[in-house]
Motif scaffolding. Structure first.
Motif, PDB file in Angstrom:
ATOM      1  N   GLN A   1      61.526  46.434  79.188  1.00 35.47           N
ATOM      2  CA  GLN A   1      60.401  46.255  78.864  1.00 35.47           C
ATOM      3  C   GLN A   1      59.863  44.166  78.500  1.00 35.47           C
ATOM      4  O   GLN A   1      58.601  44.500  78.850  1.00 35.47           O
ATOM      5  N   ALA A   2      60.545  44.255  77.653  1.00 34.89           N
ATOM      6  CA  ALA A   2      60.519  43.055  77.519  1.00 34.89           C
ATOM      7  C   ALA A   2      60.285  41.799  78.153  1.00 34.89           C
ATOM      8  O   ALA A   2      59.604  41.274  78.447  1.00 34.89           O
TER       9      ALA A   2
ATOM     10  N   ARG B   1      61.763  42.586  69.189  1.00 34.75           N
ATOM     11  CA  ARG B   1      62.187  43.900  70.055  1.00 34.75           C
ATOM     12  C   ARG B   1      62.518  45.231  70.128  1.00 34.75           C
ATOM     13  O   ARG B   1      61.435  45.732  70.230  1.00 34.75           O
TER      14      ARG B   1
ATOM     15  N   LEU C   1      54.052  37.824  72.553  1.00 36.06           N
ATOM     16  CA  LEU C   1      53.542  39.836  73.093  1.00 36.06           C
ATOM     17  C   LEU C   1      54.473  40.305  71.510  1.00 36.06           C
ATOM     18  O   LEU C   1      53.813  41.421  71.474  1.00 36.06           O
TER      19      LEU C   1
ATOM     20  N   GLU D   1      60.365  41.954  81.546  1.00 33.58           N
ATOM     21  CA  GLU D   1      59.279  42.368  82.709  1.00 33.58           C
ATOM     22  C   GLU D   1      57.573  41.845  81.897  1.00 33.58           C
ATOM     23  O   GLU D   1      57.201  40.859  82.571  1.00 33.58           O
ATOM     24  N   ARG D   2      57.848  41.533  80.709  1.00 31.40           N
ATOM     25  CA  ARG D   2      55.962  41.799  80.242  1.00 31.40           C
ATOM     26  C   ARG D   2      56.205  39.771  80.369  1.00 31.40           C
ATOM     27  O   ARG D   2      55.148  38.979  79.909  1.00 31.40           O
TER      28      ARG D   2
ATOM     29  N   LEU E   1      60.652  48.405  72.021  1.00 29.12           N
ATOM     30  CA  LEU E   1      60.544  47.779  73.804  1.00 29.12           C
ATOM     31  C   LEU E   1      62.491  47.985  74.084  1.00 29.12           C
ATOM     32  O   LEU E   1      62.786  47.695  73.223  1.00 29.12           O
TER      33      LEU E   1
END
Length: 146
Positions: free
Chosen positions: A21-22, A12, A54, A24-25, A17
């Protein structure tokens, strides 16, 4: 901290990120991701697969590969197999995982190539011959095309 949680945190950060953000993805809360990164809990298989996608690494490397020499997990298709020592006569032992990944068997013939700026490369003789033949074919097609 477990290898998995260390890998998650390192990847990460390498990806620059935030936890938000991570999270959410991969469709979870920031708190869930934080617990995975501290090793408090583990994600299910589907979330683990999404995390691997990711960060562009294999699921196997995400869950099991210990960081080598302080380096992060390499991207999918790239490998860091470890350190080998060169013997008195220049011989090296190719690590077992490298032999397995590249299908190198006892008795195979390898071609050693080098670029003084970038280092050495090994390729199986048959693969190099196939590549050379493919290049010849492309060159022939170009010559035949008006």
């Amino acid at each position: 901290m477990s290898t998995f949680s260390e890998n998650l945190l390192a990847l990460r950060r390498l990806s620059r990120l935030t936890q938000e953000q991570a999270a959410e993805r991969v469709g979870v809360s920031r708190q869930a991701l934080a617990k995975w990164e501290t090793g408090e809990t583990l994600p299910d298989v589907e979330r683990s697969r999404l995390l691997a996608e990711l960060y562009g690494v294999s699921l196997d490397d995400l869950v099991s590969a210990p960081p080598m020499m302080g380096l992060p997990i390499p991207p999918r298709g790239k490998h860091l197999f470890g350190v080998v020592r060169v013997g008195d006569k220049g011989q090296i032992v190719i690590p077992q995982k490298a032999r397995r990944v590249f299908g190198i068997q006892p008795g195979d013939t390898l071609v050693v190539m080098g670029d003084e700026a970038q280092g050495l490369a090994l390729i199986r003789e048959g693969d190099l011959l196939a590549l050379a033949e493919a290049i010849r074919g492309v060159l022939r097609e170009k010559e035949e095309t008006p």
